[in-house]
Enzyme design. Structure first.
Site, PDB file in Angstrom:
ATOM      1  N   ILE A 152      -8.082  -0.110   9.758  1.00 17.12           N
ATOM      2  CA  ILE A 152      -9.246   0.772   9.660  1.00 17.12           C
ATOM      3  C   ILE A 152     -10.372   0.086   8.884  1.00 17.12           C
ATOM      4  O   ILE A 152     -10.133  -0.801   8.067  1.00 17.12           O
ATOM      5  CB  ILE A 152      -8.870   2.134   9.020  1.00 17.12           C
ATOM      6  CG1 ILE A 152      -8.263   1.948   7.631  1.00 17.12           C
ATOM      7  CG2 ILE A 152      -7.950   2.925   9.938  1.00 17.12           C
ATOM      8  CD1 ILE A 152      -7.954   3.248   6.894  1.00 17.12           C
ATOM      9  N   PHE A 161      -5.558   5.714  -0.809  1.00 19.89           N
ATOM     10  CA  PHE A 161      -4.628   4.593  -0.807  1.00 19.89           C
ATOM     11  C   PHE A 161      -4.562   3.927  -2.173  1.00 19.89           C
ATOM     12  O   PHE A 161      -5.576   3.782  -2.855  1.00 19.89           O
ATOM     13  CB  PHE A 161      -5.061   3.516   0.200  1.00 19.89           C
ATOM     14  CG  PHE A 161      -4.799   3.841   1.635  1.00 19.89           C
ATOM     15  CD1 PHE A 161      -3.548   3.614   2.199  1.00 19.89           C
ATOM     16  CD2 PHE A 161      -5.813   4.344   2.430  1.00 19.89           C
ATOM     17  CE1 PHE A 161      -3.315   3.902   3.532  1.00 19.89           C
ATOM     18  CE2 PHE A 161      -5.577   4.618   3.763  1.00 19.89           C
ATOM     19  CZ  PHE A 161      -4.338   4.399   4.310  1.00 19.89           C
ATOM     20  N   PHE A 194       1.853   9.692   3.547  1.00 15.27           N
ATOM     21  CA  PHE A 194       2.135   9.475   4.963  1.00 15.27           C
ATOM     22  C   PHE A 194       2.711   8.100   5.269  1.00 15.27           C
ATOM     23  O   PHE A 194       3.284   7.893   6.336  1.00 15.27           O
ATOM     24  CB  PHE A 194       0.903   9.766   5.838  1.00 15.27           C
ATOM     25  CG  PHE A 194      -0.307   8.931   5.519  1.00 15.27           C
ATOM     26  CD1 PHE A 194      -0.464   7.656   6.025  1.00 15.27           C
ATOM     27  CD2 PHE A 194      -1.309   9.453   4.711  1.00 15.27           C
ATOM     28  CE1 PHE A 194      -1.586   6.903   5.741  1.00 15.27           C
ATOM     29  CE2 PHE A 194      -2.442   8.706   4.421  1.00 15.27           C
ATOM     30  CZ  PHE A 194      -2.576   7.418   4.932  1.00 15.27           C
ATOM     31  N   ASP A 195       2.571   7.142   4.350  1.00 14.80           N
ATOM     32  CA  ASP A 195       3.131   5.814   4.609  1.00 14.80           C
ATOM     33  C   ASP A 195       3.139   4.999   3.319  1.00 14.80           C
ATOM     34  O   ASP A 195       2.301   5.219   2.438  1.00 14.80           O
ATOM     35  CB  ASP A 195       2.297   5.094   5.667  1.00 14.80           C
ATOM     36  CG  ASP A 195       3.000   3.894   6.286  1.00 14.80           C
ATOM     37  OD1 ASP A 195       4.210   3.705   6.018  1.00 14.80           O
ATOM     38  OD2 ASP A 195       2.354   3.142   7.030  1.00 14.80           O
ATOM     39  N   TYR A 197      -9.788   7.172  10.315  1.00  9.33           N
ATOM     40  CA  TYR A 197      -9.442   7.485  11.703  1.00  9.33           C
ATOM     41  C   TYR A 197     -10.406   8.471  12.352  1.00  9.33           C
ATOM     42  O   TYR A 197     -10.166   8.937  13.460  1.00  9.33           O
ATOM     43  CB  TYR A 197      -8.002   8.016  11.767  1.00  9.33           C
ATOM     44  CG  TYR A 197      -6.999   6.956  11.383  1.00  9.33           C
ATOM     45  CD1 TYR A 197      -6.665   5.939  12.268  1.00  9.33           C
ATOM     46  CD2 TYR A 197      -6.420   6.949  10.116  1.00  9.33           C
ATOM     47  CE1 TYR A 197      -5.764   4.951  11.913  1.00  9.33           C
ATOM     48  CE2 TYR A 197      -5.516   5.964   9.751  1.00  9.33           C
ATOM     49  CZ  TYR A 197      -5.188   4.968  10.654  1.00  9.33           C
ATOM     50  OH  TYR A 197      -4.305   3.983  10.292  1.00  9.33           O
ATOM     51  N   TYR A 210       0.831  -1.196   0.000  1.00 10.50           N
ATOM     52  CA  TYR A 210       0.000   0.000   0.000  1.00 10.50           C
ATOM     53  C   TYR A 210       0.867   1.249   0.000  1.00 10.50           C
ATOM     54  O   TYR A 210       2.031   1.241   0.398  1.00 10.50           O
ATOM     55  CB  TYR A 210      -0.918   0.026   1.226  1.00 10.50           C
ATOM     56  CG  TYR A 210      -0.158   0.229   2.520  1.00 10.50           C
ATOM     57  CD1 TYR A 210       0.052   1.508   3.042  1.00 10.50           C
ATOM     58  CD2 TYR A 210       0.368  -0.855   3.217  1.00 10.50           C
ATOM     59  CE1 TYR A 210       0.771   1.691   4.217  1.00 10.50           C
ATOM     60  CE2 TYR A 210       1.073  -0.675   4.389  1.00 10.50           C
ATOM     61  CZ  TYR A 210       1.273   0.603   4.879  1.00 10.50           C
ATOM     62  OH  TYR A 210       1.982   0.790   6.037  1.00 10.50           O
TER      63      TYR A 210
END
Length: 191
Positions: free
Chosen positions: A140, A183, A120-121, A166, A107
């Site tokens: 999530i 994503f 962010f990741d 979130y 991802y």
């Protein structure tokens, strides 16, 4: 309730209110039953005309109410009942995981939009796939929903609304509260 049904009911209500106004503002009749019959007749005619106009595609409904937003960059995405949006970018040919099974996935996540500077990741950047039990609440809600519907080998772009991400609390000082998450996910294997 479908949008068309809601519109028909809404227009029928408006028609009834219009007829009621016409009844209340019309000249008084000597016979109460004549007034009531006249009111019911006006209401029935107005409602029937409104419903007939709606079902025939008449101009009673502004065209913009049904026009696709040409500025929506996600207009070609599928939207699920929960509000999650996705687009399959690579078809998968493998099995679909069942709740509780462990899956391996790659991802990349962004804030604002796909490929924005606010990444962010990314498991891809680390070169290490992420493993989790799907449908078990380990991730999530938007991820559980997505991966329970994917085939092994499939890759998707997904847009996760805050309530499936979130929420208002955010996460780790990186993801602010109320953030929509973007994503690029790929289901590599079911273990």
């Amino acid at each position: 309730m479908k949008l068309s049904t809601k519109l028909i009911v809404g227009f029928a209500l408006i028609g009834s209110l219009s007829a009621a106004y016409g009844y209340s503002s019309s000249s008084p009749s000597n016979n109460k039953n004549d007034n009531r019959r006249s009111f019911l007749h006006k209401t029935a005619l107005t409602t029937a005309a409104t419903v007939a106009g709606v079902s025939s595609g008449s101009t009673l409904i502004p065209k913009s109410a049904f026009a696709e937003d040409s500025n929506d960059p996600y207009a070609d995405y599928t939207t699920t009942e929960s509000g999650l949006k996705f687009k399959v970018t690579k078809e998968g040919t493998g099995a679909v995981p069942s709740p509780g099974q462990t899956v391996k996935a790659h991802y990349t996540g962004w804030l604002d939009s796909f490929d924005s500077i606010k990444k962010f990741d990314s498991s891809r950047d680390r070169g290490r796939p992420f493993t989790f039990r799907v449908g078990a609440g380990q991730v999530i809600r938007g991820w559980d929903e997505t991966f329970l519907d994917m085939k092994v080998g499939e890759r998707r772009n997904i847009v996760i609304p805050p309530r499936l991400g979130y929420g208002d609390r955010g996460a780790g000082g990186i993801i602010p509260g109320g953030a929509t998450l973007y994503f690029d996910v790929e289901l590599l294997a079911i273990q």
